[in-house]
Motif scaffolding. Structure first.
Motif, PDB file in Angstrom:
ATOM      1  N   PHE A 101      10.630  14.213  14.532  1.00 53.40           N
ATOM      2  CA  PHE A 101       9.352  13.708  14.034  1.00 53.40           C
ATOM      3  C   PHE A 101       8.315  14.809  13.926  1.00 53.40           C
ATOM      4  O   PHE A 101       7.606  14.922  12.932  1.00 53.40           O
ATOM      5  CB  PHE A 101       8.812  12.641  14.982  1.00 53.40           C
ATOM      6  CG  PHE A 101       8.702  11.327  14.326  1.00 53.40           C
ATOM      7  CD1 PHE A 101       9.709  10.395  14.467  1.00 53.40           C
ATOM      8  CD2 PHE A 101       7.606  11.007  13.549  1.00 53.40           C
ATOM      9  CE1 PHE A 101       9.633   9.183  13.845  1.00 53.40           C
ATOM     10  CE2 PHE A 101       7.527   9.792  12.914  1.00 53.40           C
ATOM     11  CZ  PHE A 101       8.541   8.874  13.060  1.00 53.40           C
TER      12      PHE A 101
ATOM     13  N   GLU B 268       2.597   4.334  11.796  1.00 54.63           N
ATOM     14  CA  GLU B 268       3.804   4.911  12.354  1.00 54.63           C
ATOM     15  C   GLU B 268       3.504   5.733  13.609  1.00 54.63           C
ATOM     16  O   GLU B 268       4.172   5.594  14.635  1.00 54.63           O
ATOM     17  CB  GLU B 268       4.444   5.798  11.290  1.00 54.63           C
ATOM     18  CG  GLU B 268       5.834   6.247  11.621  1.00 54.63           C
ATOM     19  CD  GLU B 268       6.378   7.167  10.538  1.00 54.63           C
ATOM     20  OE1 GLU B 268       5.623   7.499   9.599  1.00 54.63           O
ATOM     21  OE2 GLU B 268       7.549   7.545  10.634  1.00 54.63           O
TER      22      GLU B 268
ATOM     23  N   VAL C  48       5.814   7.755  -1.312  1.00 57.21           N
ATOM     24  CA  VAL C  48       5.872   9.094  -1.925  1.00 57.21           C
ATOM     25  C   VAL C  48       6.824   9.107  -3.094  1.00 57.21           C
ATOM     26  O   VAL C  48       6.585   9.786  -4.089  1.00 57.21           O
ATOM     27  CB  VAL C  48       6.394  10.230  -1.018  1.00 57.21           C
ATOM     28  CG1 VAL C  48       5.518  11.433  -1.076  1.00 57.21           C
ATOM     29  CG2 VAL C  48       6.693   9.806   0.359  1.00 57.21           C
TER      30      VAL C  48
HETATM   31  C1  HEM Z   1      11.047  11.832  -1.304  1.00 53.36           C
HETATM   32  C2  HEM Z   1      10.316  12.509  -0.628  1.00 53.36           C
HETATM   33  C3  HEM Z   1       9.691  12.165   0.694  1.00 53.36           C
HETATM   34  C4  HEM Z   1      10.018  11.190   1.600  1.00 53.36           C
HETATM   35  C5  HEM Z   1      11.089  10.146   1.518  1.00 53.36           C
HETATM   36  C6  HEM Z   1       9.098  11.318   2.697  1.00 53.36           C
HETATM   37  C7  HEM Z   1       9.080  10.509   3.814  1.00 53.36           C
HETATM   38  C8  HEM Z   1       8.395  10.810   4.965  1.00 53.36           C
HETATM   39  C9  HEM Z   1       8.497  10.088   6.192  1.00 53.36           C
HETATM   40  C10 HEM Z   1       9.362   8.884   6.439  1.00 53.36           C
HETATM   41  C11 HEM Z   1       7.676  10.691   7.089  1.00 53.36           C
HETATM   42  C12 HEM Z   1       7.417  10.278   8.527  1.00 53.36           C
HETATM   43  C13 HEM Z   1       8.571  10.636   9.405  1.00 53.36           C
HETATM   44  C14 HEM Z   1       8.402  11.941  10.082  1.00 53.36           C
HETATM   45  O1  HEM Z   1       7.268  12.314  10.420  1.00 53.36           O
HETATM   46  O2  HEM Z   1       9.439  12.605  10.311  1.00 53.36           O
HETATM   47  C15 HEM Z   1       7.055  11.803   6.436  1.00 53.36           C
HETATM   48  C16 HEM Z   1       6.134  12.661   6.989  1.00 53.36           C
HETATM   49  C17 HEM Z   1       5.199  13.312   6.205  1.00 53.36           C
HETATM   50  N1  HEM Z   1       5.305  13.519   4.823  1.00 53.36           N
HETATM   51 FE1  HEM Z   1       6.866  13.092   3.709  1.00 53.36          FE
HETATM   52  N2  HEM Z   1       8.237  12.346   2.442  1.00 53.36           N
HETATM   53  C18 HEM Z   1       8.564  12.880   1.213  1.00 53.36           C
HETATM   54  C19 HEM Z   1       7.905  13.871   0.544  1.00 53.36           C
HETATM   55  C20 HEM Z   1       6.610  14.243   0.900  1.00 53.36           C
HETATM   56  C21 HEM Z   1       5.682  14.925   0.041  1.00 53.36           C
HETATM   57  C22 HEM Z   1       5.925  15.355  -1.399  1.00 53.36           C
HETATM   58  C23 HEM Z   1       4.529  15.065   0.780  1.00 53.36           C
HETATM   59  C24 HEM Z   1       3.234  15.706   0.423  1.00 53.36           C
HETATM   60  C25 HEM Z   1       2.543  15.448  -0.537  1.00 53.36           C
HETATM   61  C26 HEM Z   1       4.760  14.495   2.088  1.00 53.36           C
HETATM   62  C27 HEM Z   1       3.825  14.444   3.092  1.00 53.36           C
HETATM   63  C28 HEM Z   1       4.126  14.069   4.391  1.00 53.36           C
HETATM   64  C29 HEM Z   1       3.235  14.249   5.514  1.00 53.36           C
HETATM   65  C30 HEM Z   1       1.830  14.796   5.452  1.00 53.36           C
HETATM   66  C31 HEM Z   1       3.923  13.791   6.661  1.00 53.36           C
HETATM   67  C32 HEM Z   1       3.433  13.833   8.096  1.00 53.36           C
HETATM   68  C33 HEM Z   1       2.809  12.584   8.556  1.00 53.36           C
HETATM   69  C34 HEM Z   1       2.582  12.627  10.041  1.00 53.36           C
HETATM   70  O3  HEM Z   1       1.789  13.459  10.512  1.00 53.36           O
HETATM   71  O4  HEM Z   1       3.201  11.803  10.730  1.00 53.36           O
HETATM   72  N3  HEM Z   1       6.034  14.013   2.118  1.00 53.36           N
HETATM   73  N4  HEM Z   1       7.506  11.845   5.125  1.00 53.36           N
END
Ligand code: HEM
Ligand code: HDD
Ligand code: HEM
Lengths: 342, 432
Positions: free
Chosen positions: B62, B105, B142
């Motif tokens: 995470f 989350e 996303v």
């Molecule tokens: C298909 C592509 C993507 C999927 C399925 C996805 C899915 C996820 C998921 C489920 C999390 C939360 C789980 C974790 O923290 O490990 C996460 C975290 C994050 N994603 Fe992605 N993401 C993708 C692409 C992107 C893109 C393109 C961006 C930016 C524009 C982005 C920005 C973030 C951010 C900022 C977090 C951190 C949130 C936190 O602090 O908990 N993600 N993503």
């Protein structure tokens, strides 16, 4: 609806600066502690920050999303001209974020802990410094906005705006603010000897903060930074900073008396006032380039977008804020229960 | 290579890195919740141990997902400032909703990680479900933003200006549903097989077999069921692509000549220069059927599109073959698992476990390949038919250094996370 968006922009900025800041500050306090005290700080940080550090840092993402959705012109300038300091901020966030988790979840306790600790502490110091430098470059009057990139050197466009003494002072000032917040926050979370320790730290960081603040204003004034000049001539800013200074007296008293709640809220309020003073000083012209001043309010997304964004933020605000509040509250309760156990 | 190429490489690399952690963050909570539920029901301490072991792993994943995601949010702007300037206000809605999902989350995760013995049992368990649901929701959001880049909607593009913006229509763009469905399934396939494979390895080595068998069973059921649904959803995706991005479809199939009753090529080597495919297996009429549900339908070939609107055909074609090939293999592996439910003695056969050890990385490879199809297949557009990637890139020179910087940072991070997982596993097996 624009005001709703503006409210959330400032709100998430403040919360990131204060909550995320206290989080950075905890690492700074740990960095500048003696060997024995580090362990105490480490355990306290884990207990206090562990459940909420992720949530604290999401404010940065919210802030960013509001900027890019609602204020695309501003976002564009920041992303092009602050590329390098922002990469450095990201490096810091990455390193301290993972080091924090690694040091608590590594299944084996061995010498790698030394590395996690080092990275966490250093990352905690470096990140706010670069954040401060990034902010400084916005108001430095050194950004050159152009379409004709071949006319300028790499240094003029991408280094000069952020790499200067004024920026460094702002960076250090913000880092000191973080440490100040953290020390006061930790006072409320500890007992006995540890408590005395943070009391000392709190006073020390207050002094550092005030000294850096003065240095910043004096240097900025004599080096002709428009921002500082306007800051000094803006009554609202001055009053905010003044109140923040006056609040030091009740803060010290409450620390002496050992009032947990008060010292925390007073320190938080001081942080709010300082941030408020900085933002209001030149509002809404937060980007000052070499040629002009860009107004936040004139670089807006189309109305449909602003309305939609405001609606989303309102909905989010009503679901999330209560949850977050509850999280903090219930874990405070739990801590109290923990302590009452022998 | 130019600045633009390095920016694209960096985007691809950092997204490809993030997606692994994001998938684990989306799917692992469901595994934990199942194991946790079994603990509450049976009070068999092995399930408690398993839940807690997974939890420790997930905390590490995470954090890595969160920091790499934060970096991505900046990167979209830092690498593609022109794109974000215009696209931000249009496709921002999924991201603002995603912010809410992240908060939910993170809050729920805080409860779940730190709530053992402190919260009422049922409520504590339920916070785990919220973590999973919020994770999937943010993934879907996303991907919907990405769908908008493939199927731009919710605005009028007049003389280079974006007018009459409608963020809701942009969110519900024509690609969002098929992409989000396919991606969510992919996350379950990839994570399911990866986790099952890791535990299969421990069983293979004869370590703590009872616990690892329980873990394997939970993970593989999710992975296998999703693996069966995946080709169905992939077929929907393909029909969708045929409709909205015929060039991409033609590139996926390396289909040069427009024709009725177009054949499907399996394998094959693409000769981009002479516009030919050699060494392939041809199935007559199959492409027309897969794309339009009719063996005689006309499928437009690459030759009918302007040269400067073609993506790099070989990459897209090979990536597509890889995804579909691996998808078929994983479906077979899932089938073998379901048969093993009847033939219990298979579980004693080391070859059975070896099979799942080999299958461990395949889901993630298919997933990365699928993204290459989608993203490279969209080239040269960053917004399909509206903005070119080369017009969106940052004016700052030196993206080469930026790319190598991220390559270095994330490689170290990836190695560290792997090493930490290995330590967790060793500690878990020692406790036995
Ligand atoms: C298909 C592509 C993507 C999927 C399925 C996805 C899915 C996820 C998921 C489920 C999390 C939360 C789980 C974790 O923290 O490990 C996460 C975290 C994050 N994603 Fe992605 N993401 C993708 C692409 C992107 C893109 C393109 C961006 C930016 C524009 C982005 C920005 C973030 C951010 C900022 C977090 C951190 C949130 C936190 O602090 O908990 N993600 N993503
Ligand atoms: C475990 C991973 C996995 C597996 C086994 C498959 N896919 Fe896939 N595929 C993905 C993982 C993936 C992905 C990474 O999730 C993509 C990239 C973008 C998206 O929405 O899903 C994708 C995209 C994608 C696209 C392009 C969609 C677009 O551009 O909008 C098509 C046409 C297919 N897939 C078709 C299939 C077919 C016919 C499969 C048959 C077995 C298949 N996929 C198996
Ligand atoms: C996490 C899974 C994803 C992977 C593995 C992935 C992979 C890639 C790849 C391989 C490229 C390079 C294409 C090329 O230039 O030839 C790329 C480009 C890009 N992707 Fe993705 N992508 C993912 C999801 C997303 C999402 C969810 C978004 C947006 C919300 C997004 C936005 C972009 C942008 C803006 C570019 C650069 C412009 C371009 O090359 O067209 N990607 N990605």
């Amino acid at each position: 609806m624009l005001y709703v968006v503006l409210f959330f922009l400032l709100f998430s900025l403040l919360l990131y600066v204060l909550l995320g800041g206290a989080d950075f500050g905890a690492g700074i306090v740990e960095l500048f502690s003696s060997r024995e005290n580090r362990k105490v700080t480490r355990d306290t940080i884990y207990r206090v920050m562990g459940p909420v550090w992720e949530a604290n840092h999401i404010w940065l993402i919210i802030l960013l999303v509001i900027l890019w959705v609602g204020f695309p012109g501003y976002f564009n300038v920041m992303m092009i001209y602050l590329h390098i300091p922002l990469v450095l901020v990201l490096l810091g966030i990455t390193i301290r974020g993972v080091a924090f988790v690694f040091r608590h979840y590594d299944a084996v306790l061995d010498s790698s802990q030394i590395w996690y600790n080092r990275l966490f502490r250093v990352g905690s110091l470096v990140t706010p410094v670069f954040l401060g430098m990034s902010f400084a470059s916005l108001i430095s009057g050194k950004i050159i906005i152009t379409n004709d990139y071949s006319n300028y050197g790499f240094y003029d466009l991408f280094m000069e705006p952020w790499l200067h003494l004024f920026g460094l002072l702002i960076g250090l000032f913000y880092a000191a603010l973080c440490a100040f917040l953290a020390a006061n926050y930790l006072i409320a979370e500890t007992e006995g000897d540890a408590r005395k320790l943070y009391r000392k730290k709190s006073i020390m960081y207050t002094v550092v903060l005030v000294v850096l603040g003065f240095a910043l204003i004096v240097y900025g004034y004599f080096a002709d930074f428009i921002f500082i000049e306007d800051f000094i001539h803006n009554p609202v800013s001055l009053i905010s900073v003044g109140i923040s200074g006056l609040l030091l007296i009740p803060l010290w008293r409450s620390i002496k008396r050992g009032s947990r709640i008060w010292s925390r809220y007073l320190a938080g309020l001081q942080g709010v006032l300082i941030m408020f003073a900085a933002i209001i000083a030149h509002f809404p012209y937060i980007i000052i380039t070499s040629e002009e001043e860009l107004s936040l309010l004139e670089n807006l997304a189309p109305e449909a977008t602003i309305d939609n964004l405001a609606l989303m933020l309102l909905i989010g605000g009503f679901v999330i804020l209560p949850g977050l509040f509850h999280l903090m509250k219930s874990f405070n309760l739990i801590k109290v229960l923990d302590k009452s156990k022998p | 290579m130019e600045n633009l190429d390095y920016a694209r490489l960096q985007m691809a690399f950092t997204l490809g890195f993030h997606i692994i952690f994001a998938c684990i963050g989306m799917v692992m909570p469901f595994f934990m919740v199942v194991s946790h539920h079994k603990w509450l029901k049976t009070r068999n301490p092995i399930y408690l141990k398993l839940t807690k072991a997974w939890l420790k792993g997930v905390a590490i994943f995470f954090a890595t997902g969160a920091v790499s995601g934060t970096a991505l949010s900046f990167e979209l702007g830092m690498l593609w400032p022109e794109f974000m300037k215009h696209a931000g206000p249009i496709f921002g809605m999924p991201f603002s909703l995603e912010g809410a999902a992240f908060f939910v989350e993170a809050i729920a995760l805080g409860f779940y990680l730190y709530g053992w013995k402190k919260l009422p049992e049922k409520f504590h368990w339920f916070t785990g479900i919220i973590v999973g649901v919020a994770g999937v929701a943010s993934g879907i959001l996303v991907v919907s933003a990405n769908g908008w880049m493939n199927a731009p909607s919710g605005f009028d593009y007049v003389n280079g200006e974006f007018l009459n913006i409608d963020p809701v229509e942009a969110l519900l763009n024509p690609a969002w549903f098929t992409q989000a469905l396919h991606m969510t399934l992919a996350a379950f396939v990839a994570t399911g097989f990866a986790v099952a494979g890791v535990h299969a390895l421990q069983i293979f080595r004869g370590k703590n077999v009872e616990l690892h068998t329980k873990a394997f069973k939970i993970a593989i059921v999710f992975g296998a069921v999703a693996a069966f649904l995946q080709p169905l959803s992939g077929d929907l995706s393909a029909k969708d692509v045929a409709e909205r991005q015929p060039v991409k479809l033609a590139a996926m199939e390396a289909h040069y000549e427009t024709q009725k009753g177009a054949p499907l090529y399996i394998g094959g080597i693409v000769d981009e220069e002479n516009r030919e495919v050699s060494h392939k297996i041809e199935i007559p009429g199959a492409l027309s059927f897969l794309a339009f549900g009719d063996f005689d339908a006309e499928v437009k070939g690459l030759n009918d599109f302007p040269d400067d609107e073609l993506p790099p055909v070989p990459i897209v074609h090979y990536a597509f073959q890889l995804m579909v090939g691996l998808g078929t293999l994983l479906m077979l592996a899932g089938l073998i698992y379901f048969i093993s439910l009847k033939k219990k003695n298979w579980l004693k056969n080391r070859k059975f476990w070896l099979l799942f050890i080999i299958a461990a990385p395949l889901g993630f490879i298919a997933l990365e390949a699928g993204w290459v199809v989608t993203e490279v297949g969209r080239q040269p557009w960053i917004i399909h038919q509206v903005m070119r990637t080369e017009d969106a890139v940052t004016p700052m020179p030196g993206m080469k250094y930026s790319f190598f910087f991220y390559l270095f940072l994330y490689t170290i991070l990836g190695i560290t996370v792997t090493w930490l997982m290995n330590r967790q596993m060793k500690a878990l097996n020692k406790e036995e």
